[in-house]
Write an enzyme that holds these catalytic residues in place. Structure first.
Site, PDB file in Angstrom:
ATOM      1  N   SER A 160      -2.926  -9.587  -1.643  1.00 30.59           N
ATOM      2  CA  SER A 160      -1.573  -9.039  -1.712  1.00 30.59           C
ATOM      3  C   SER A 160      -0.785  -9.582  -0.530  1.00 30.59           C
ATOM      4  O   SER A 160      -1.365 -10.067   0.450  1.00 30.59           O
ATOM      5  CB  SER A 160      -1.620  -7.508  -1.635  1.00 30.59           C
ATOM      6  OG  SER A 160      -0.339  -6.952  -1.414  1.00 30.59           O
ATOM      7  N   TYR A 176      -4.488   0.676   1.745  1.00 29.86           N
ATOM      8  CA  TYR A 176      -4.320  -0.490   0.882  1.00 29.86           C
ATOM      9  C   TYR A 176      -4.335  -1.778   1.715  1.00 29.86           C
ATOM     10  O   TYR A 176      -5.030  -2.744   1.366  1.00 29.86           O
ATOM     11  CB  TYR A 176      -3.001  -0.363   0.123  1.00 29.86           C
ATOM     12  CG  TYR A 176      -2.765  -1.460  -0.895  1.00 29.86           C
ATOM     13  CD1 TYR A 176      -3.441  -1.461  -2.110  1.00 29.86           C
ATOM     14  CD2 TYR A 176      -1.845  -2.473  -0.657  1.00 29.86           C
ATOM     15  CE1 TYR A 176      -3.220  -2.449  -3.052  1.00 29.86           C
ATOM     16  CE2 TYR A 176      -1.620  -3.468  -1.592  1.00 29.86           C
ATOM     17  CZ  TYR A 176      -2.304  -3.457  -2.784  1.00 29.86           C
ATOM     18  OH  TYR A 176      -2.090  -4.443  -3.719  1.00 29.86           O
TER      19      TYR A 176
END
Length: 361
Positions: A214, A227
């Site tokens: 990401s 995350y």
């Protein structure tokens, strides 16, 4: 909160002006010095600036340079997290290109809609397998199924795409250690678990490992520590694996998508509301007292608005994953990121922390 927004805008504008001035005056001076050292006339400076700018425009504006394609026929790809989002779209896309696709679905045994849709292809090249990347038993059974159903087991498995993942949010003091463990178990350890299980087959084929990280594997952000932690880990694991696999001819690529929340539905307003209630109800009394409900609600409102943002078309991500699988010389990193976040990643990874913190936090 308006003064803070005005401050950020003013800071960004000031930084842009500063950068323009530095480049406008500093770059020519630097090039003049370089020309003098090389014994070239200083009049070459203008041409150098034009050439540098032209190279930049070409890099940004031109399509990806073709680097040759591998033959698709007879090649199989294992994709995790195919119930929805990137994985579901990728399984259909790769099947259309002619690959045999082993689509790992978490909800196959529970009659999940995503698994059903893929099974309805009724194709010998679309094989849906039950897969919870957190379960050693399910991963091993999936790998055995792949081994038994490869057209040519001696040639191995051409590629694995570790796409399965979850997202969460919350300030550190509101986030339990169990949440950190759960997110890391799926995003990081799921990637490691699946990769280790199929690596002998990938190595035999001199194939590809493609890991979904990401933009938050490159930069941190408030409310996203579990995350970010997991995606930083995916980046580190992928880099180490790439170094180790070079001798075997295996290519390892990292995909760093930007904001595709609307397209994937990985976070919705309902999820935010449910999670927010859980975070507040389970927070220690002293944390609630110190932070205050108004502060908490403000950040939850930001997360709800974030759910409506991002790109709606997943094509840039699919194209990058496909290139990583099919190109003879795939890139190490692919960054399908919208311009705002691309600029933010560059500033946060290259500027001193004190400056990038002032701009964004």
């Amino acid at each position: 909160m308006a003064p803070l927004s005005v401050f950020r805008v003013a800071l960004l504008v000031s930084f842009s002006v500063f950068l323009t001035v530095v480049l406008g005056f500093g770059l020519p001076a630097l090039l003049n010095a370089a020309m003098a050292m090389l014994g070239l006339p200083e009049t070459s400076v203008t041409e150098c600036i034009v050439a540098l700018y032209l190279l930049f425009v070409l890099y940004v504006a031109t399509p990806r340079i073709p680097r040759g394609l591998v033959e698709v026929k007879g090649k199989a790809v294992f994709v995790t997290g195919c119930d929805s989002g990137f994985g579901h779209a990728l399984a259909k896309h790769l099947h259309k290109l002619g690959f045999t696709v082993f689509a790992g679905c978490l909800l196959k045994d529970k009659g999940g809609e995503g698994a059903k849709e893929l099974e309805e292809f009724h194709s010998d090249r679309m094989k849906v397998v039950q897969l919870d990347v957190c379960s050693d038993d399910q991963v091993n059974r999936a790998v055995e199924y792949i081994k038994d159903n490869l057209e040519d087991s001696e040639r191995g498995l051409w590629a694995v795409v570790n796409n399965a993942g979850v997202s969460t949010f919350g300030e550190v003091e509101f986030t339990s250690l169990d949440t950190y463990k759960q997110v890391s178990e799926v995003n990081l350890w799921g990637t490691v678990r699946v990769t280790k299980a199929v690596l002998p087959f990938i190595r035999r084929a001199k194939g590809r490992v493609v890991n979904l990280a990401s933009m938050y594997g490159r930069m941190g952000n408030a409310l996203r520590s579990p995350y970010c932690l997991s995606k930083y880990g995916v980046e580190a694991f992928s880099d180490c694996l790439r170094y180790e696999m070079k001798a075997w001819g295996v290519k390892v690529s990292i995909i760093e998508p930007g904001n595709f929340i609307v397209a994937t539905g990985i976070l919705t307003r309902d999820i935010v509301a449910t999670t927010a209630n859980k975070l507040w109800n389970e927070a220690p009394p002293d944390v609630k007292e110190d932070y205050g409900k108004a502060h908490f609600e403000h950040h939850m409102a930001l997360m709800r608005s974030y759910c409506n943002s991002g790109q709606k078309d997943v094509t840039p991500v699919l194209n990058d994953i496909t290139d990583a699988i099919m190109s003879k010389r795939p890139y190490t990193r692919y960054s399908p990121i919208e311009p705002y976040y691309w600029i933010r990643v560059q500033l946060m990874t290259h500027l001193p922390g004190a400056i990038s913190d002032l701009i964004y936090f």
